[in-house]
Design a protein around this motif. Sequence first.
Motif, PDB file in Angstrom:
ATOM      1  N   PHE A 336     114.492 125.446 -58.582  1.00  0.00           N
ATOM      2  CA  PHE A 336     113.463 126.585 -58.950  1.00  0.00           C
ATOM      3  C   PHE A 336     113.566 126.548 -60.242  1.00  0.00           C
ATOM      4  CE2 PHE A 336     114.967 128.038 -54.600  1.00  0.00           C
ATOM      5  CZ  PHE A 336     113.432 128.396 -54.028  1.00  0.00           C
ATOM      6  N   VAL A 337     112.323 126.316 -60.915  1.00  0.00           N
ATOM      7  CA  VAL A 337     111.980 126.177 -62.267  1.00  0.00           C
ATOM      8  C   VAL A 337     111.533 127.450 -62.887  1.00  0.00           C
ATOM      9  CG1 VAL A 337     110.845 124.803 -64.255  1.00  0.00           C
ATOM     10  CG2 VAL A 337     111.769 123.632 -62.081  1.00  0.00           C
ATOM     11  N   GLU A 338     112.085 128.147 -64.013  1.00  0.00           N
ATOM     12  CA  GLU A 338     111.460 129.148 -64.596  1.00  0.00           C
ATOM     13  C   GLU A 338     110.272 128.759 -65.461  1.00  0.00           C
ATOM     14  OE1 GLU A 338     113.230 132.991 -66.416  1.00  0.00           O
ATOM     15  OE2 GLU A 338     113.589 131.267 -67.624  1.00  0.00           O
ATOM     16  N   VAL A 339     108.893 129.212 -64.886  1.00  0.00           N
ATOM     17  CA  VAL A 339     107.742 128.982 -65.633  1.00  0.00           C
ATOM     18  C   VAL A 339     107.723 130.259 -66.772  1.00  0.00           C
ATOM     19  CG1 VAL A 339     106.761 127.800 -63.666  1.00  0.00           C
ATOM     20  CG2 VAL A 339     106.457 130.307 -63.819  1.00  0.00           C
ATOM     21  N   LYS A 340     107.980 131.210 -66.455  1.00  0.00           N
ATOM     22  CA  LYS A 340     107.652 132.387 -67.389  1.00  0.00           C
ATOM     23  C   LYS A 340     108.997 133.122 -67.082  1.00  0.00           C
ATOM     24  CE  LYS A 340     102.518 132.942 -67.213  1.00  0.00           C
ATOM     25  NZ  LYS A 340     101.501 133.527 -67.089  1.00  0.00           N
ATOM     26  N   PRO A 341     109.131 134.137 -67.979  1.00  0.00           N
ATOM     27  CA  PRO A 341     110.586 134.905 -67.865  1.00  0.00           C
ATOM     28  C   PRO A 341     110.559 135.534 -66.357  1.00  0.00           C
ATOM     29  CG  PRO A 341     109.659 135.423 -69.897  1.00  0.00           C
ATOM     30  CD  PRO A 341     108.604 134.429 -69.453  1.00  0.00           C
ATOM     31  N   TRP A 342     111.344 135.212 -65.840  1.00  0.00           N
ATOM     32  CA  TRP A 342     111.683 136.018 -64.538  1.00  0.00           C
ATOM     33  C   TRP A 342     110.680 135.749 -63.443  1.00  0.00           C
ATOM     34  CZ3 TRP A 342     116.546 136.932 -63.489  1.00  0.00           C
ATOM     35  CH2 TRP A 342     117.294 137.189 -64.707  1.00  0.00           C
ATOM     36  N   GLN A 343     110.116 134.468 -63.591  1.00  0.00           N
ATOM     37  CA  GLN A 343     108.965 133.846 -62.599  1.00  0.00           C
ATOM     38  C   GLN A 343     109.350 132.314 -62.372  1.00  0.00           C
ATOM     39  OE1 GLN A 343     104.797 134.699 -63.687  1.00  0.00           O
ATOM     40  NE2 GLN A 343     105.200 136.766 -64.667  1.00  0.00           N
ATOM     41  N   PHE A 344     109.439 131.986 -61.174  1.00  0.00           N
ATOM     42  CA  PHE A 344     109.979 130.678 -60.767  1.00  0.00           C
ATOM     43  C   PHE A 344     109.152 130.071 -59.887  1.00  0.00           C
ATOM     44  CE2 PHE A 344     113.282 133.547 -61.770  1.00  0.00           C
ATOM     45  CZ  PHE A 344     114.006 132.953 -62.678  1.00  0.00           C
ATOM     46  N   ALA A 345     109.249 128.828 -59.837  1.00  0.00           N
ATOM     47  CA  ALA A 345     108.297 127.926 -59.036  1.00  0.00           C
ATOM     48  C   ALA A 345     109.256 126.891 -58.422  1.00  0.00           C
ATOM     49  CB  ALA A 345     107.215 127.276 -59.557  1.00  0.00           C
ATOM     50  N   PRO A 346     109.081 126.602 -57.162  1.00  0.00           N
ATOM     51  CA  PRO A 346     109.964 125.717 -56.706  1.00  0.00           C
ATOM     52  C   PRO A 346     109.493 124.035 -57.018  1.00  0.00           C
ATOM     53  CG  PRO A 346     108.458 126.420 -54.956  1.00  0.00           C
ATOM     54  CD  PRO A 346     108.243 127.262 -56.082  1.00  0.00           C
ATOM     55  N   ARG A 347     110.439 123.184 -57.079  1.00  0.00           N
ATOM     56  CA  ARG A 347     110.098 121.996 -57.537  1.00  0.00           C
ATOM     57  C   ARG A 347     111.007 121.187 -56.836  1.00  0.00           C
ATOM     58  NH1 ARG A 347     109.180 120.407 -62.838  1.00  0.00           N
ATOM     59  NH2 ARG A 347     108.164 122.548 -63.411  1.00  0.00           N
ATOM     60  N   GLU A 348     110.192 120.001 -56.245  1.00  0.00           N
ATOM     61  CA  GLU A 348     110.960 118.717 -55.401  1.00  0.00           C
ATOM     62  C   GLU A 348     111.385 117.826 -56.287  1.00  0.00           C
ATOM     63  OE1 GLU A 348     110.058 115.923 -51.633  1.00  0.00           O
ATOM     64  OE2 GLU A 348     108.775 117.480 -51.972  1.00  0.00           O
ATOM     65  N   LEU A 349     112.709 117.315 -56.143  1.00  0.00           N
ATOM     66  CA  LEU A 349     113.694 116.539 -57.057  1.00  0.00           C
ATOM     67  C   LEU A 349     113.864 115.313 -56.169  1.00  0.00           C
ATOM     68  CD1 LEU A 349     116.229 119.119 -58.393  1.00  0.00           C
ATOM     69  CD2 LEU A 349     113.928 118.545 -59.220  1.00  0.00           C
TER      70      LEU A 349
END
Length: 381
Positions: A336-349
């Motif tokens: 889970f990558v933080e795109v904005k403060p306390w906002q996250f988006a899942p990212r496949e690795l």
Amino acid sequence: MKNKTLPNFYIPSLLGVACFSLIGWSISGLHAKEAQAPEAPAALVREGDLLRIPEQSPLRRSLAVAAVPQQSVAVPFTLPAVVEADPARLVRVLPPLAGRIVRLNKHLGDAVKAGEVLFVIDAPDFAQAGADAAKAQAALTLARSNLERQRELDKSEIATRHDLEQAQSDYEQARSEAARANARLNQAGGASANPKSEGGTVAVRSPISGRVVALAAAEGGYWNDATAPLMTVADLSRVYVSANAQEKDVAQLYVGQSAQVKLDAYADPLQGNVGYVDEMLDPDTRTVKVRLPFDNRDGRLKPGMFAETTLLARPHPGLLIPMSAVIQSGFSSRAFVEVKPWQFAPRELKLGTQIGEQVEVLAGLKAGERVVVKDGVLLND
């Protein structure tokens, strides 16, 4: 005047109405209390693929977020290995000729110094070789004397030219025969600096200092295989741990490479460095031998011991994240990558090799991005 009373069949009906009224009043009171209670704040708000953590959410106290820096990554890989004696410090002593072993001066485990007699062998062929060498030497001495006499006569013009030439030819033949006989005697161990001969016996000496680690004969036995070692002397004060690397790992091997060796016999691993990488692949196993030298003056490393060698590949720039940041989702791994403060988006690795408590990320993240490194599973679907 007569008292009027209600008939008996009215009493149960009145009691039922009273109970129903009481229950209704209780339910109404509970609904009123529920309506007055405030709603609990949402712990997580989903907005499409985006996960937002509200300000009052308890997740803000449990989640941990950290940036992913680019760093030098040295990927470890493990190879099977075995302890071997240093080939330059191990000698398999062969008897020079077939014969009977008349004396064993050294036995298994005995310490040996260079030049000490290991065993004495009585070889009939050696006696014959000595006799042939003595006969050839006598013939050479006679031919030399005859040549000198013919030269003196030639100076006085007494001898013919033919006699001088014949004497010269006889001398050359005698010298050639003596050289051949001496070479055969030397090959049998009669005149070299290592063995010492007396009659038909040969005393074989050790070429190095060390210890007798193998013995294949007994005193009084007859040894008729001059190609098989009768005794082995080794200096085990330094040994090699030899590992076999596959072709896919060849590009990662180099002299001086750091390595950790784990032996089945001991709990504590050894730290070492690669001392030599073979120039050729073994045609049968398609592997390359890697040798790591170790000091062994305490004798802890025994040739033949099995081991595992973990080498560090050539360092390269890469990204490492804690294993706690990786969330398994079916057959895929994500973070889970933080795109904005306390906002996250899942990212496949796309993950590489695990290094301790971290794992290399081959694709899916960029240096400097911030990911959830603790309790990320709470954000998982």
